[in-house]
Design a protein around this motif. Sequence first.
Motif, PDB file in Angstrom:
ATOM      1  N   GLU A  20      18.100  -6.317  12.330  1.00  0.00           N
ATOM      2  CA  GLU A  20      16.868  -7.106  12.160  1.00  0.00           C
ATOM      3  C   GLU A  20      17.072  -8.531  12.660  1.00  0.00           C
ATOM      4  N   SER A  21      18.211  -9.103  12.282  1.00  0.00           N
ATOM      5  CA  SER A  21      18.481 -10.487  12.693  1.00  0.00           C
ATOM      6  C   SER A  21      18.651 -10.592  14.197  1.00  0.00           C
ATOM      7  N   GLN A  22      19.258  -9.549  14.770  1.00  0.00           N
ATOM      8  CA  GLN A  22      19.447  -9.541  16.229  1.00  0.00           C
ATOM      9  C   GLN A  22      18.106  -9.449  16.945  1.00  0.00           C
ATOM     10  N   GLU A  23      17.225  -8.565  16.373  1.00  0.00           N
ATOM     11  CA  GLU A  23      15.899  -8.427  16.966  1.00  0.00           C
ATOM     12  C   GLU A  23      15.104  -9.742  16.854  1.00  0.00           C
ATOM     13  N   LYS A  24      15.237 -10.343  15.644  1.00  0.00           N
ATOM     14  CA  LYS A  24      14.556 -11.622  15.439  1.00  0.00           C
ATOM     15  C   LYS A  24      15.106 -12.678  16.389  1.00  0.00           C
ATOM     16  N   ILE A  28      13.025 -14.635  19.051  1.00  0.00           N
ATOM     17  CA  ILE A  28      12.975 -16.114  19.096  1.00  0.00           C
ATOM     18  C   ILE A  28      13.424 -16.631  20.449  1.00  0.00           C
ATOM     19  N   LYS A  29      14.483 -15.981  20.980  1.00  0.00           N
ATOM     20  CA  LYS A  29      15.019 -16.378  22.271  1.00  0.00           C
ATOM     21  C   LYS A  29      13.981 -16.182  23.386  1.00  0.00           C
ATOM     22  N   LEU A  30      13.333 -15.007  23.359  1.00  0.00           N
ATOM     23  CA  LEU A  30      12.309 -14.706  24.370  1.00  0.00           C
ATOM     24  C   LEU A  30      11.129 -15.688  24.267  1.00  0.00           C
ATOM     25  N   LYS A  31      10.745 -15.934  23.008  1.00  0.00           N
ATOM     26  CA  LYS A  31       9.627 -16.872  22.794  1.00  0.00           C
ATOM     27  C   LYS A  31       9.994 -18.277  23.273  1.00  0.00           C
ATOM     28  N   PHE A  36       9.598 -22.477  27.065  1.00  0.00           N
ATOM     29  CA  PHE A  36      10.298 -23.352  28.014  1.00  0.00           C
ATOM     30  C   PHE A  36       9.740 -23.200  29.425  1.00  0.00           C
ATOM     31  N   SER A  37       9.519 -21.909  29.796  1.00  0.00           N
ATOM     32  CA  SER A  37       8.979 -21.644  31.139  1.00  0.00           C
ATOM     33  C   SER A  37       7.591 -22.248  31.294  1.00  0.00           C
ATOM     34  N   MET A  38       6.772 -22.091  30.262  1.00  0.00           N
ATOM     35  CA  MET A  38       5.414 -22.654  30.308  1.00  0.00           C
ATOM     36  C   MET A  38       5.452 -24.187  30.380  1.00  0.00           C
ATOM     37  N   GLU A  39       6.322 -24.764  29.536  1.00  0.00           N
ATOM     38  CA  GLU A  39       6.455 -26.230  29.532  1.00  0.00           C
ATOM     39  C   GLU A  39       6.966 -26.729  30.876  1.00  0.00           C
ATOM     40  N   LYS A  40       7.940 -25.984  31.419  1.00  0.00           N
ATOM     41  CA  LYS A  40       8.494 -26.366  32.720  1.00  0.00           C
ATOM     42  C   LYS A  40       7.419 -26.309  33.801  1.00  0.00           C
TER      43      LYS A  40
END
Length: 231
Positions: A20-24, A28-31, A36-40
Amino acid sequence: MHKSEKEKQISKMIQFILTESQEKSEEIKLKAEEEFSMEKNNLVQEERFRIIKEFERKMKQVDVQKKIAQSNLINQSRLKILEAKYECVEDILRIAHQKIIKLSDNKEKYKEILKELILQGLHKIREPKVLLQCRECDLEIVKSIIDDTVKEFMKVAKMNCIVTVLEKDFLLPPPEKGSNKPSCCGGVVLNTPNGRIVCTNTLDYRLLLSFEGLLPEIRGLLFDLDQEQEN
Protein backbone atom coordinates in the motif's frame (compact mmCIF):
# COMPACT_ATOMS: atom_id res chain seq x y z
CA MET A 1 -3.99 -19.22 17.35
CA HIS A 2 -0.66 -20.78 16.95
CA LYS A 3 2.49 -18.75 16.78
CA SER A 4 3.09 -19.64 13.16
CA GLU A 5 -0.36 -18.40 12.15
CA LYS A 6 0.18 -15.13 14.00
CA GLU A 7 3.47 -14.66 12.28
CA LYS A 8 1.77 -15.34 8.96
CA GLN A 9 -0.93 -12.79 9.74
CA ILE A 10 1.65 -10.24 10.79
CA SER A 11 3.69 -10.95 7.69
CA LYS A 12 0.60 -10.47 5.52
CA MET A 13 -0.21 -7.20 7.24
CA ILE A 14 3.35 -6.02 6.85
CA GLN A 15 3.29 -7.00 3.18
CA PHE A 16 -0.03 -5.23 2.71
CA ILE A 17 1.26 -2.11 4.38
CA LEU A 18 4.43 -2.20 2.30
CA THR A 19 2.48 -2.75 -0.88
CA GLU A 20 0.00 0.00 0.00
CA SER A 21 2.77 2.41 0.94
CA GLN A 22 4.64 1.60 -2.26
CA GLU A 23 1.51 2.22 -4.31
CA LYS A 24 0.89 5.45 -2.44
CA SER A 25 4.51 6.40 -2.94
CA GLU A 26 4.24 5.71 -6.67
CA GLU A 27 1.00 7.65 -6.84
CA ILE A 28 2.54 10.62 -5.02
CA LYS A 29 5.61 10.39 -7.22
CA LEU A 30 3.54 10.32 -10.42
CA LYS A 31 1.40 13.21 -9.19
CA ALA A 32 4.50 15.18 -8.25
CA GLU A 33 6.05 14.49 -11.65
CA GLU A 34 2.82 15.51 -13.35
CA GLU A 35 2.59 18.72 -11.32
CA PHE A 36 6.27 19.39 -11.96
CA SER A 37 5.77 18.83 -15.68
CA MET A 38 2.76 21.15 -15.73
CA GLU A 39 4.60 23.81 -13.71
CA LYS A 40 7.63 23.47 -15.97
CA ASN A 41 5.45 23.83 -19.06
CA ASN A 42 3.77 26.88 -17.54
CA LEU A 43 7.13 28.43 -16.73
CA VAL A 44 8.44 27.62 -20.20
CA GLN A 45 5.34 29.13 -21.79
CA GLU A 46 5.54 32.23 -19.59
CA GLU A 47 9.23 32.67 -20.39
CA ARG A 48 8.57 32.07 -24.08
CA PHE A 49 5.77 34.64 -24.01
CA ARG A 50 8.00 37.09 -22.14
CA ILE A 51 10.83 36.59 -24.67
CA ILE A 52 8.41 37.11 -27.59
CA LYS A 53 7.04 40.28 -25.97
CA GLU A 54 10.54 41.56 -25.27
CA PHE A 55 11.56 40.78 -28.83
CA GLU A 56 8.50 42.59 -30.19
CA ARG A 57 9.21 45.56 -27.92
CA LYS A 58 12.82 45.75 -29.07
CA MET A 59 11.77 45.39 -32.70
CA LYS A 60 9.30 48.25 -32.25
CA GLN A 61 12.02 50.28 -30.55
CA VAL A 62 14.41 49.56 -33.43
CA ASP A 63 11.68 50.50 -35.91
CA VAL A 64 10.99 53.76 -34.06
CA GLN A 65 14.70 54.58 -33.90
CA LYS A 66 15.02 53.77 -37.60
CA LYS A 67 12.11 56.09 -38.42
CA ILE A 68 13.59 58.83 -36.23
CA ALA A 69 16.97 58.41 -37.93
CA GLN A 70 15.33 58.54 -41.37
CA SER A 71 13.32 61.59 -40.36
CA ASN A 72 16.48 63.29 -39.08
CA LEU A 73 18.31 62.49 -42.30
CA ILE A 74 15.41 63.84 -44.37
CA ASN A 75 15.25 67.00 -42.24
CA GLN A 76 19.02 67.48 -42.51
CA SER A 77 18.80 66.97 -46.26
CA ARG A 78 15.96 69.50 -46.51
CA LEU A 79 17.91 72.00 -44.42
CA LYS A 80 20.95 71.57 -46.66
CA ILE A 81 18.78 72.07 -49.74
CA LEU A 82 17.19 75.17 -48.20
CA GLU A 83 20.63 76.52 -47.26
CA ALA A 84 21.89 75.87 -50.79
CA LYS A 85 18.84 77.59 -52.26
CA TYR A 86 19.24 80.52 -49.89
CA GLU A 87 22.92 80.86 -50.82
CA CYS A 88 22.03 80.67 -54.50
CA VAL A 89 19.46 83.47 -54.13
CA GLU A 90 21.92 85.50 -52.05
CA ASP A 91 24.54 85.06 -54.78
CA ILE A 92 22.14 86.57 -57.31
CA LEU A 93 21.59 89.55 -55.00
CA ARG A 94 25.35 89.96 -54.56
CA ILE A 95 25.90 89.85 -58.32
CA ALA A 96 23.16 92.43 -58.85
CA HIS A 97 24.70 94.61 -56.13
CA GLN A 98 28.09 94.45 -57.85
CA LYS A 99 26.44 95.63 -61.06
CA ILE A 100 24.74 98.67 -59.49
CA ILE A 101 28.05 99.67 -57.88
CA LYS A 102 29.39 100.22 -61.41
CA LEU A 103 26.43 102.34 -62.57
CA SER A 104 28.05 105.55 -61.34
CA ASP A 105 31.19 104.81 -63.42
CA ASN A 106 29.37 106.05 -66.53
CA LYS A 107 28.85 109.70 -65.56
CA GLU A 108 26.34 110.61 -68.28
CA LYS A 109 24.20 107.54 -67.72
CA TYR A 110 24.38 107.96 -63.95
CA LYS A 111 23.30 111.60 -64.33
CA GLU A 112 20.16 110.45 -66.15
CA ILE A 113 19.48 107.86 -63.44
CA LEU A 114 19.80 110.50 -60.70
CA LYS A 115 17.40 112.78 -62.56
CA GLU A 116 14.80 110.01 -62.84
CA LEU A 117 15.20 109.09 -59.18
CA ILE A 118 14.75 112.73 -58.10
CA LEU A 119 11.70 113.15 -60.35
CA GLN A 120 10.11 110.01 -59.03
CA GLY A 121 10.75 111.11 -55.44
CA LEU A 122 9.22 114.54 -56.03
CA HIS A 123 6.10 113.00 -57.56
CA LYS A 124 5.77 110.69 -54.55
CA ILE A 125 6.17 113.48 -51.99
CA ARG A 126 4.35 116.29 -53.88
CA GLU A 127 5.23 118.95 -51.32
CA PRO A 128 6.15 122.62 -51.90
CA LYS A 129 9.39 122.30 -49.96
CA VAL A 130 11.70 119.31 -50.16
CA LEU A 131 15.13 118.47 -48.73
CA LEU A 132 17.39 116.30 -50.84
CA GLN A 133 20.25 114.09 -49.62
CA CYS A 134 22.89 112.57 -51.86
CA ARG A 135 26.37 111.14 -51.56
CA GLU A 136 29.14 113.66 -51.16
CA CYS A 137 30.74 112.40 -54.37
CA ASP A 138 27.44 113.03 -56.23
CA LEU A 139 26.91 116.56 -54.94
CA GLU A 140 28.21 118.35 -58.04
CA ILE A 141 26.19 116.16 -60.41
CA VAL A 142 23.01 116.71 -58.37
CA LYS A 143 23.56 120.46 -58.26
CA SER A 144 24.05 120.50 -62.02
CA ILE A 145 20.71 118.81 -62.75
CA ILE A 146 18.46 119.91 -59.87
CA ASP A 147 17.08 123.12 -61.43
CA ASP A 148 16.02 121.52 -64.71
CA THR A 149 14.65 118.49 -62.85
CA VAL A 150 12.52 120.64 -60.51
CA LYS A 151 11.20 122.68 -63.47
CA GLU A 152 10.21 119.46 -65.24
CA PHE A 153 8.42 118.28 -62.11
CA MET A 154 6.53 121.57 -61.62
CA LYS A 155 5.44 121.52 -65.27
CA VAL A 156 3.95 118.03 -64.95
CA ALA A 157 2.66 118.34 -61.38
CA LYS A 158 1.36 121.90 -61.95
CA MET A 159 2.64 123.09 -58.57
CA ASN A 160 5.55 125.11 -57.23
CA CYS A 161 8.36 123.31 -55.46
CA ILE A 162 11.60 124.40 -53.82
CA VAL A 163 14.23 121.69 -53.43
CA THR A 164 17.12 122.27 -51.08
CA VAL A 165 20.15 120.09 -51.69
CA LEU A 166 21.82 119.33 -48.36
CA GLU A 167 25.54 120.08 -48.60
CA LYS A 168 26.60 118.87 -45.16
CA ASP A 169 24.32 115.94 -44.40
CA PHE A 170 25.32 113.30 -46.94
CA LEU A 171 24.37 109.71 -47.61
CA LEU A 172 26.91 106.95 -46.99
CA PRO A 173 29.92 106.87 -49.32
CA PRO A 174 30.36 104.39 -52.19
CA PRO A 175 31.39 100.80 -51.35
CA GLU A 176 35.11 100.18 -50.94
CA LYS A 177 36.60 97.07 -52.48
CA GLY A 178 37.20 94.37 -49.87
CA SER A 179 35.41 96.36 -47.15
CA ASN A 180 32.20 95.49 -45.30
CA LYS A 181 31.58 99.03 -44.08
CA PRO A 182 28.06 100.43 -44.59
CA SER A 183 27.87 102.12 -47.97
CA CYS A 184 25.58 103.53 -50.64
CA CYS A 185 25.77 102.74 -54.36
CA GLY A 186 24.09 105.98 -55.34
CA GLY A 187 20.72 107.68 -55.62
CA VAL A 188 18.95 110.15 -53.36
CA VAL A 189 16.72 110.49 -50.29
CA LEU A 190 14.01 113.15 -50.30
CA ASN A 191 12.02 114.34 -47.29
CA THR A 192 9.92 117.22 -46.10
CA PRO A 193 11.48 119.78 -43.73
CA ASN A 194 9.42 118.43 -40.82
CA GLY A 195 10.63 114.89 -41.58
CA ARG A 196 7.11 113.46 -41.78
CA ILE A 197 7.38 112.33 -45.40
CA VAL A 198 10.48 110.48 -46.54
CA CYS A 199 11.17 108.94 -49.93
CA THR A 200 14.25 106.73 -50.05
CA ASN A 201 15.29 106.42 -53.67
CA THR A 202 18.82 105.06 -53.39
CA LEU A 203 20.01 102.37 -55.79
CA ASP A 204 20.52 99.99 -52.86
CA TYR A 205 16.93 100.42 -51.69
CA ARG A 206 15.53 100.11 -55.19
CA LEU A 207 17.53 96.93 -55.72
CA LEU A 208 16.10 95.39 -52.54
CA LEU A 209 12.55 96.38 -53.52
CA SER A 210 12.97 94.89 -56.98
CA PHE A 211 14.64 91.79 -55.60
CA GLU A 212 11.87 91.17 -53.05
CA GLY A 213 9.24 91.71 -55.72
CA LEU A 214 10.91 89.30 -58.13
CA LEU A 215 11.92 86.74 -55.48
CA PRO A 216 9.04 84.30 -56.19
CA GLU A 217 9.85 84.45 -59.90
CA ILE A 218 13.59 84.02 -59.25
CA ARG A 219 12.96 81.01 -57.03
CA GLY A 220 10.58 79.58 -59.59
CA LEU A 221 13.10 79.92 -62.40
CA LEU A 222 15.97 78.49 -60.36
CA PHE A 223 14.32 75.66 -58.48
CA ASP A 224 11.73 74.58 -61.04
CA LEU A 225 14.69 74.17 -63.39
CA ASP A 226 16.44 72.04 -60.77
CA GLN A 227 13.40 69.77 -60.48
CA GLU A 228 13.17 69.40 -64.25
CA GLN A 229 16.84 68.39 -64.40
CA GLU A 230 16.31 65.84 -61.58
CA ASN A 231 13.35 64.34 -63.43
